[in-house]
Design a protein around this motif. Structure first.
Motif, PDB file in Angstrom:
ATOM      1  N   VAL A  55      28.839  34.160  -2.390  1.00 39.24           N
ATOM      2  CA  VAL A  55      27.730  34.847  -3.070  1.00 39.24           C
ATOM      3  C   VAL A  55      27.709  36.335  -2.756  1.00 39.24           C
ATOM      4  O   VAL A  55      27.546  37.173  -3.651  1.00 39.24           O
ATOM      5  CB  VAL A  55      26.378  34.210  -2.674  1.00 39.24           C
ATOM      6  CG1 VAL A  55      25.228  34.968  -3.319  1.00 39.24           C
ATOM      7  CG2 VAL A  55      26.338  32.743  -3.089  1.00 39.24           C
ATOM      8  N   ALA A  56      27.881  36.694  -1.467  1.00 42.44           N
ATOM      9  CA  ALA A  56      27.746  38.094  -1.050  1.00 42.44           C
ATOM     10  C   ALA A  56      28.719  39.038  -1.761  1.00 42.44           C
ATOM     11  O   ALA A  56      28.314  40.128  -2.166  1.00 42.44           O
ATOM     12  CB  ALA A  56      27.901  38.195   0.464  1.00 42.44           C
ATOM     13  N   ALA A  95      23.571  29.880   7.769  1.00 43.32           N
ATOM     14  CA  ALA A  95      24.075  30.523   6.546  1.00 43.32           C
ATOM     15  C   ALA A  95      23.303  31.799   6.220  1.00 43.32           C
ATOM     16  O   ALA A  95      23.872  32.749   5.652  1.00 43.32           O
ATOM     17  CB  ALA A  95      24.007  29.549   5.371  1.00 43.32           C
ATOM     18  N   PHE A 124      25.079  35.203   5.617  1.00 43.25           N
ATOM     19  CA  PHE A 124      24.870  35.942   4.370  1.00 43.25           C
ATOM     20  C   PHE A 124      24.569  37.409   4.675  1.00 43.25           C
ATOM     21  O   PHE A 124      25.118  38.313   4.032  1.00 43.25           O
ATOM     22  CB  PHE A 124      23.726  35.328   3.576  1.00 43.25           C
ATOM     23  CG  PHE A 124      23.423  36.046   2.294  1.00 43.25           C
ATOM     24  CD1 PHE A 124      24.219  35.876   1.175  1.00 43.25           C
ATOM     25  CD2 PHE A 124      22.350  36.924   2.215  1.00 43.25           C
ATOM     26  CE1 PHE A 124      23.958  36.560   0.001  1.00 43.25           C
ATOM     27  CE2 PHE A 124      22.067  37.601   1.045  1.00 43.25           C
ATOM     28  CZ  PHE A 124      22.871  37.422  -0.066  1.00 43.25           C
ATOM     29  N   TRP A 135      28.955  29.269   1.332  1.00 45.67           N
ATOM     30  CA  TRP A 135      28.196  29.957   0.287  1.00 45.67           C
ATOM     31  C   TRP A 135      28.082  31.466   0.504  1.00 45.67           C
ATOM     32  O   TRP A 135      28.285  32.235  -0.443  1.00 45.67           O
ATOM     33  CB  TRP A 135      26.792  29.342   0.173  1.00 45.67           C
ATOM     34  CG  TRP A 135      26.753  28.084  -0.623  1.00 45.67           C
ATOM     35  CD1 TRP A 135      26.734  26.811  -0.135  1.00 45.67           C
ATOM     36  CD2 TRP A 135      26.741  27.946  -2.046  1.00 45.67           C
ATOM     37  NE1 TRP A 135      26.707  25.889  -1.159  1.00 45.67           N
ATOM     38  CE2 TRP A 135      26.706  26.569  -2.355  1.00 45.67           C
ATOM     39  CE3 TRP A 135      26.752  28.854  -3.097  1.00 45.67           C
ATOM     40  CZ2 TRP A 135      26.689  26.082  -3.643  1.00 45.67           C
ATOM     41  CZ3 TRP A 135      26.730  28.374  -4.398  1.00 45.67           C
ATOM     42  CH2 TRP A 135      26.704  27.001  -4.657  1.00 45.67           C
ATOM     43  N   PRO A 136      27.750  31.922   1.732  1.00 43.27           N
ATOM     44  CA  PRO A 136      27.611  33.373   1.902  1.00 43.27           C
ATOM     45  C   PRO A 136      28.864  34.152   1.539  1.00 43.27           C
ATOM     46  O   PRO A 136      28.788  35.236   0.952  1.00 43.27           O
ATOM     47  CB  PRO A 136      27.285  33.521   3.400  1.00 43.27           C
ATOM     48  CG  PRO A 136      26.641  32.233   3.770  1.00 43.27           C
ATOM     49  CD  PRO A 136      27.347  31.195   2.954  1.00 43.27           C
ATOM     50  N   THR A 158      27.875  39.015   5.805  1.00 45.97           N
ATOM     51  CA  THR A 158      28.866  39.180   4.745  1.00 45.97           C
ATOM     52  C   THR A 158      28.403  40.187   3.708  1.00 45.97           C
ATOM     53  O   THR A 158      29.201  40.986   3.207  1.00 45.97           O
ATOM     54  CB  THR A 158      29.137  37.819   4.053  1.00 45.97           C
ATOM     55  OG1 THR A 158      29.381  36.829   5.047  1.00 45.97           O
ATOM     56  CG2 THR A 158      30.339  37.905   3.141  1.00 45.97           C
ATOM     57  N   LEU A 159      27.120  40.158   3.371  1.00 40.66           N
ATOM     58  CA  LEU A 159      26.583  41.120   2.405  1.00 40.66           C
ATOM     59  C   LEU A 159      26.745  42.541   2.923  1.00 40.66           C
ATOM     60  O   LEU A 159      27.091  43.455   2.165  1.00 40.66           O
ATOM     61  CB  LEU A 159      25.110  40.821   2.137  1.00 40.66           C
ATOM     62  CG  LEU A 159      24.423  41.694   1.074  1.00 40.66           C
ATOM     63  CD1 LEU A 159      25.008  41.414  -0.306  1.00 40.66           C
ATOM     64  CD2 LEU A 159      22.916  41.452   1.068  1.00 40.66           C
TER      65      LEU A 159
END
Length: 473
Positions: A150-151, A21, A25, A146-147, A28-29
């Motif tokens: 959140v990202a 992850a 992350f 999650w990523p 994706t960020l």
């Protein structure tokens, strides 16, 4: 030390999922943080701001071209070696982007990032699938979602803050410590599984790469919402379809294809990856594309005000993740997919009637419900994707899943742009207006609800072994 760390996070499979992850992350960020820095980058490179979209397009096209080779490379060099190498290449290419003295070097760096991302996503997912027992699969796969939630919330404001406080170069430099930490964790905790390598299927690679390149660029042109680009984009998509059909014929006939298609015979995988899954992911992707445009073009809000409105949608995405697993455990994956598709469709359609200067509480509720529906739907699709996939099918299934995810997400932006353009043309208007956004959002909502028809064909107990639903019943 490793056993103590694994027990702290809920077991070794969960530890591996969290490590993967971290890489997801970073990937994706990077896709979202760049958006707010594009104007300053254009000034520094001395190019028109519109040309900076090539930085995003080069990334996506490189990822599309390389993704099919990930499974073969994982078998040849090992999952840990390839995954660690992909993180290393992504980190190095981030440094190239940050240090780029000109636009050409920057585009090369972005293409390198895309190629690395093509290895990270399917191989990272494969690592999790191979290190998790079936009973732990829902918890392990949930960590990978999650990523993506959140990202998008952190990316644009973080990119704007970094650009204002320092410079756009630091948007790429922040990947370096994250990448180095990720590589160290991968080397320490991820097993290096290999298989007997087969002959590289060069013909299959070229055919799929050409089809995905044409499809990705076609989606990009549709996203421009220009009449001249519309015809070229649709032409490229038809070309991609023809080459894709040739690629499928080749994969069925060759003895050792680059992408094996056996997983498509598993009904739950086919539904979640090809029919209902692509439709759901398209609407999941179309809504965040349409909403900020509507806020800025139709209502005249500033980027900051539009971002504030969209933040409600994204935060609801994130908040709903806390409840998703209990909901799936209580009602089962099939029921969750059906009702989340219908619910998401209704709330996406309701977004068409948002008026920012009026009924702020009601507007916020609509956006929050649409975001929560998106989160629940995305998690349930991910769960059912591998519910019935046998261990020996997980490698090709992971590659196929990455392919269809990319197609679905790209199609969402393209379909949203196409609906806007067609509505504008039907009205005979010179510019996109509020009516066009309303038509596009209502039709996008209808698409989401339509996916429920595909999910109805799933077995009632699909995924019960990984969700725990049967035990509760």
């Amino acid at each position: 030390m490793s056993e103590r760390l694994a027990s702290m996070v809920g077991g070794r499979s969960m530890l591996v999922s969290l490590i993967v992850a971290i890489a997801f992350f970073m990937e994706t960020l990077d896709a979202t943080i760049i958006v707010t820095a594009l104007p300053q980058m254009a000034r520094d490179f001395g190019v028109d701001a519109a040309r900076m979209s090539m930085g995003i397009t080069a990334y996506l096209m490189a990822a599309a071209a390389c993704v099919t080779a990930s499974g073969w490379l994982a078998d040849r060099v090992g999952t840990r070696t390839l995954f660690c190498g992909a993180i290393g290449l992504f980190t190095l290419s981030s440094l190239v982007c940050g240090l780029a003295p000109d636009f050409t070097t920057f585009i090369v760096g972005r293409a390198m990032q895309g190629a690395a991302a093509a290895m990270m996503s399917p191989v990272g997912r494969l690592v999790v699938l191979r290190t998790s027992e079936k009973k732990d699969l829902m918890k392990a796969l949930s960590a990978l979602i999650w990523p993506g939630l959140v990202a998008p919330v952190l990316g644009p404001p973080l990119g704007g803050w970094i650009t204002d406080a320092a410079s756009w170069h630091w948007i790429f430099y922040v990947n370096i410590p994250v990448g180095l930490i990720g590589m160290a964790l991968v080397l320490a905790f991820v097993p290096n599984e290999k298989k007997e390598p087969t002959r590289f299927d060069g013909t299959g690679f070229i055919l799929t790469a050409v089809a995905l390149l044409a499809l990705t660029y076609g989606f990009d042109l549709l996203g421009l919402r220009e009449t001249s680009a519309l015809a070229i984009g649709l032409g490229l998509m038809l070309f991609a379809l023809a080459v894709g059909m040739a690629a499928l014929r080749h994969m069925r006939r060759t003895q050792a294809p680059l992408v094996r298609l056996e997983a498509l015979k598993v009904h739950s995988f086919f539904i979640s990856s090809v029919t209902g899954g692509v439709l759901s992911r398209a609407t999941i992707s179309a809504t965040p594309f349409l909403l900020p445009l509507m806020f800025q073009l139709a209502f005249g809000l500033s980027p900051l005000e539009a971002g504030g409105m969209l933040m409600i949608y994204m935060l609801a995405n994130l908040g709903m993740k806390m409840l998703t697993n209990p909901v799936i455990t209580r009602f089962g994956i099939r029921a969750t997919l059906i009702w989340s598709s219908i619910g998401a469709g209704i709330t996406i359609a309701l977004c068409a009637f948002i008026v920012p200067e009026q009924h702020l509480l009601l507007n916020g509720l609509i956006l929050a419900l649409a975001g929560a529906g998106r989160s629940l739907q995305l998690t349930a699709i991910t769960m059912v994707n591998f519910a019935d996939i046998a261990p020996q099918q997980r490698q090709p299934a992971s590659v196929l899943s990455s392919l269809t995810q990319q197609i679905g997400m790209g199609a969402g932006v393209a379909v949203g742009a196409l609906l806007l353009t067609l509505s504008q043309m039907a009205r005979g208007a010179d510019a996109i207006g509020l009516a066009d956004f309303r038509v596009a959002l209502v039709l996008a909502g209808a698409m989401s609800a339509l996916a429920a028809l595909s999910y109805r064909s799933l077995a009632r107990d699909v995924g019960d072994e990984i969700s725990g639903h049967r035990a509760r019943a």
